[in-house]
Enzyme design. Structure first.
Site, mmCIF file in Angstrom:
data_model
loop_
_atom_site.group_PDB
_atom_site.id
_atom_site.type_symbol
_atom_site.label_atom_id
_atom_site.label_comp_id
_atom_site.label_asym_id
_atom_site.label_seq_id
_atom_site.Cartn_x
_atom_site.Cartn_y
_atom_site.Cartn_z
ATOM 1 N N ASP A 1 1.050 -1.619 0.058
ATOM 2 C CA ASP A 1 -0.234 -0.319 0.224
ATOM 3 C C ASP A 1 0.885 1.184 -0.136
ATOM 4 O O ASP A 1 2.190 1.013 0.153
ATOM 5 C CB ASP A 1 -0.974 -0.040 1.664
ATOM 6 N N ASP B 1 -8.864 3.590 -1.955
ATOM 7 C CA ASP B 1 -9.683 4.302 -0.692
ATOM 8 C C ASP B 1 -11.140 4.845 -1.560
ATOM 9 O O ASP B 1 -11.173 6.223 -1.628
ATOM 10 C CB ASP B 1 -9.049 4.915 -0.117
ATOM 11 N N GLU C 1 2.721 4.809 -4.251
ATOM 12 C CA GLU C 1 1.803 5.463 -5.243
ATOM 13 C C GLU C 1 3.847 6.927 -5.385
ATOM 14 O O GLU C 1 3.694 7.082 -6.449
ATOM 15 C CB GLU C 1 1.264 6.635 -4.759
HETATM 16 C C1 GLC Z 1 -4.407 3.523 2.848
HETATM 17 C C2 GLC Z 1 -5.303 2.420 2.007
HETATM 18 C C3 GLC Z 1 -6.386 1.692 2.704
HETATM 19 C C4 GLC Z 1 -5.535 1.299 4.828
HETATM 20 C C5 GLC Z 1 -4.654 2.005 5.034
HETATM 21 C C6 GLC Z 1 -3.973 1.573 6.385
HETATM 22 O O1 GLC Z 1 -5.527 4.361 3.075
HETATM 23 O O2 GLC Z 1 -5.696 2.177 0.800
HETATM 24 O O3 GLC Z 1 -6.391 0.292 2.365
HETATM 25 O O4 GLC Z 1 -5.987 0.206 4.628
HETATM 26 O O5 GLC Z 1 -4.180 2.813 4.142
HETATM 27 O O6 GLC Z 1 -3.262 0.805 6.310
#
Ligand code: GLC
Length: 800
Positions: free
Chosen positions: A407, A485, A410
């Protein structure tokens, strides 16, 4: 960059007349008077690559997107010089290069129709700020031309009239039309006059696409650096364009383990251990199938990757084992930010080995993410990727984690404008040292690649499972992905539907959304409708931010729980069907979800459809996408369709109303299809499959269907230990014939098929299996006719 037509001509530079032409096997090179060189590479009969330089010298030819396994070779190549043009002919394409200004036009070699032509063609603007050029290309849109693809753009399928940017961006609670978001996939397909082609602009700098937005008849694309370097991919079928693009940028390196296609449950965050167990036990207690449970950032010690919170997870190995004993695979999140902390071994090692990204003038790239201030590994350095992949040893080999979720790659940085690294950060880029301007869009991809490398190594002999948020073209080789998200609204259900179709059309099939929405909380109805959509997405996971209440299948009362269970059970029944679609994707690059336009481009009604899509080869799905609905109108592609629930037949080529109360949804099966089904299991492997159900949908005429199976995990299938059944159905007025052709060395656990005949238009008087008549008493009737047959049969004959 078409900002203003007049300026366009003023600020821009153009190639002048061609003064030299050379041919070196399949590489044709044209030099203009002012030093511009155009290099055209004939990769395949249907794929030409165009590369331009304005200095006479090309950059090192390096791409993260193009796979070394891409097919090459052509049947025919001929170059002719005519008065005003050079004419390149392959068996599929004719490409004309204008001598006066290097403009390109492309024609179908079979019927000579114009497919795509340059307007201004290649042009550029010098980038005085950074050096190099802003490279640009503009093409004339053909009458009635439509555009599709481009990754995860949260917009309607047809992109005509819109402009987009490719710059991977952390986009919490993005909405319809937010641009750019998490992924950069600079590939689109175009369609006009029933013919389709694609353009892949393989340039990782910030890039833009304009589909007749700025100027009504012009489509253009440009990038803030690098080369004008694009592949022209001809169909004429859109499915061929997508398959060829996927071949070029890579199919998934292996089949996913079958469990990865099961249902996954996630939340930010399930902790401590007792909470995790409470959730998994509830699934088993309520008999809702589930294969995977996720641990979000709170499982770590202060958000330090590769650590476990001693307080909340004192004995991860034991826990992971206990979960595994109950059929749950544990998947953990790993982000790129490494906390600055001299007592933290990953940080210390990264620092000692000089693996973290640095700013142009030398200091480290320091940025805030969940753990506070962090440094970030340079995943574009192959040595860093090796190091990173080794960090997974303990998690995977020792603790038994089965999948990793990448995650924030980017890369997301908090509290700074741009929400990412500044432009000046330096990257190795596999030896092609560059700034973040070039590496930004591939950073997440290279992180997922390194993670994949680790999982592949330490999961062996099992298959790896990785999920990523950021992606560039080609990322599908290594990992699955989700759409980031999103929000718990009805429109986001639509957006999820569009994004999954669009990603599929962009060569990335293993995709799903946070079911129910990540931010905010869905009501039960929205959650149930979203589950109905989600079970038809290749990646099927509920995830939510957790600060807006519970989002488990039982969080909305019994009625909803029952609907959710029913649909997750359906997913598990359809696993062999989905697995077969995956196999088609892995072996031939055929997308798993097909937008109607990709399914039938000849039918103009499909060109602007958004909601309906084909799941695999034969199933038509349309989610109910609003509150209080008892059904909906939907378009049926040309053909005949069986209502999955009632077997009623709908004639295609029309829009019509379909009933679908909350416990139902519009699902249709194309006539002639043979759909394989497994029994419901609480998780993959819970039961030994004793029998394969084959739902046979009668058709007057012929149809083929396939069923692919293997050991559901491991690599034996690559050595031929798979089972592929090709079924040929022939329906006549008073007869139905099913032939089976089997290949592969894998022996399935079941011995028999349970053949269920739908829509047979006659009463059965005689049945022959491999030319031997069998007693009619063997027929069981429960509305449909059911027949139990040995799985080795080669021909079944059912007669009136
Ligand atoms: C980001 C991710 C989400 C995750 C969060 C905490 O917002 O997109 O899926 O739960 O981080 O790790």
């Amino acid at each position: 960059m078409i900002l203003n037509t007049e300026l366009e001509y003023k600020g821009n530079l153009f190639p002048s007349k061609i003064t030299n032409y050379e041919k070196n096997l399949n590489v044709l090179s044209f030099t203009a008077d002012n030093g511009v060189v155009l290099e055209i590479t004939v990769r395949r009969d249907s794929i030409l690559r165009f590369r331009y330089t304005t200095t006479g010298i090309f950059e090192n030819d390096f791409s993260y997107a193009i796979t070394k396994y891409a097919s090459r070779g052509y049947n025919h190549l001929e170059v002719k010089e005519e008065a005003d043009t050079y004419v390149i002919t392959t068996s599929k394409l004719i490409c004309k290069v204008a001598k006066a200004d290097m403009r390109i036009s492309l024609y179908d070699a079979v019927d000579n129709t114009l497919i795509c032509e340059d307007e201004l063609g290649f042009h550029w603007e010098e980038s005085y700020q950074f050096g190099g050029n802003v490279v640009k290309m503009s093409k004339t849109a053909q009458p009635g031309e439509s555009y599709y693809g481009l990754g995860d753009k949260p917009v309607d399928n047809n992109l005509k009239g819109k402009r987009f940017e490719n710059w991977v961006t952390d986009s919490y609670a993005y909405g319809r039309e937010t641009d750019p978001i998490y992924k950069a996939i600079p590939f689109y397909t175009a369609l006009h006059n029933k013919k389709s082609y694609g353009i892949f602009f393989d340039n990782s700098f910030r890039s833009y696409f304009d589909f007749c937005h700025e100027r009504r008849n012009i489509t253009s694309f440009w990038a803030h650096g690098g080369e004008m370097n694009y592949y022209f991919i001809y169909g004429p079928q859109m499915s061929e364009v997508v398959a060829n693009y996927t071949d070029l940028t890579g199919k998934p390196h292996e089949m996913p383990a079958l469990w990865a296609l099961g249902y996954h449950q996630c939340k930010w965050s399930y902790y401590p251990e007792s909470k995790v167990k409470e959730i998994t036990s509830k699934f088993r207690e309520l008999q809702i199938p589930c294969d995977a449970i996720y641990l979000d950032i709170d499982y770590m010690e202060g958000f330090r990757c590769f650590t476990w919170s001693k307080k909340h997870f004192p004995d991860p190995k034991r826990m992971v084992k206990e979960l595994a004993d109950d059929g749950f695979k544990t998947i953990v999140i790993i982000d790129p930010g490494i906390k600055i902390d001299m007592d933290y071994s990953v940080f210390k090692e990264g620092l000692e080995k000089d693996y973290f990204c640095k700013r142009a003038d030398g200091p480290y790239m320091k940025g805030k993410v969940w753990p506070g201030e962090c440094y970030f590994p340079d995943f574009t350095n192959p040595e860093v990727r090796d190091w990173w992949s080794d960090l997974f040893k303990e998690l995977i080999e020792d603790i038994g984690v089965k999948g990793v979720w990448n995650d924030m790659n980017e890369p997301a940085v908090m509290d700074v404008p741009g929400k990412s690294f500044p432009d000046d950060v330096r990257h190795n880029y596999d030896g092609n040292h560059c700034s973040h301007r070039k590496a930004h869009n591939v950073y997440g991809m290279q992180m997922a690649r390194a993670t994949y490398q680790g999982l592949k190594k330490f999961s062996y002999p099992k298959r790896p499972f990785v999920i990523t948020r950021a992606a560039y073209s080609g990322t599908q080789r290594y990992t699955s992905s989700w759409t980031g998200d999103n929000v718990a609204t009805w429109d986001h259900l639509n957006i999820a539907n569009l994004q999954a179709q669009r990603m599929s059309m962009s060569g990335f099939s293993f995709i799903g959304s946070d079911i129910g929405g990540f931010a905010e909380q869905p009501n039960g109805e929205l959650y149930a409708r979203w589950i109905q959509l989600g079970i038809f997405h290749p990646f099927c996971r509920t995830h939510s931010s957790g600060d807006h209440g519970d989002q488990e299948p039982w969080a909305f009362g019994d009625t909803i729980t029952n609907v959710v269970r029913k649909f997750i059970e359906l997913r598990y029944q359809l696993l062999p069907y989905l697995y077969t679609a995956f196999w088609r994707n892995v072996s031939d690059g055929i997308p798993i979800l097909k937008s109607l336009v990709l399914y039938d481009q000849e039918d103009p009604q499909t060109h602007y459809r958004n909601d309906e899509f084909i799941f695999g080869e034969k199933i038509l799905v349309c989610p109910v996408n609003g509150p209080n609905q008892k059904g909906r109108r939907m378009y049926f592609p040309i053909g005949r369709w069986y209502n999955f629930w009632t077997d009623e037949i709908v004639e295609g080529g029309q829009e019509t109303w379909v009933d679908a109360d909350l416990d139902s949804m519009p699902i249709f099966v194309s006539e002639g299809a043979i759909i394989p089904k497994y029994p419901v299991q609480q998780y993959v492997g819970e039961k030994t499959i004793e029998e394969l159900t084959l739902d046979v949908y009668y058709k007057l005429g012929k149809e083929t269907s396939q069923v692919y199976e293997d050991a559901n995990d491991g690599y034996d299938y690559i050595k031929g230990r798979y089972s592929l059944r090709d079924f040929k159905l022939t329906g006549k007025e008073d007869e139905l014939i099913i032939q089976q052709f089997k290949t592969g060395k894998y022996i399935t656990t079941y011995k028999t098929f349970k053949i269920s005949l739908h829509g047979l238009p006659f009463d059965i008087k005689k049945i022959e299996v491999d030319n031997v008549e069998i007693p009619l008493q063997k027929l069981i009737s429960n509305g449909n006719n059911i027949l139990i047959l040995d799985k080795e049969f080669t021909e079944l004959h059912i007669m009136a």
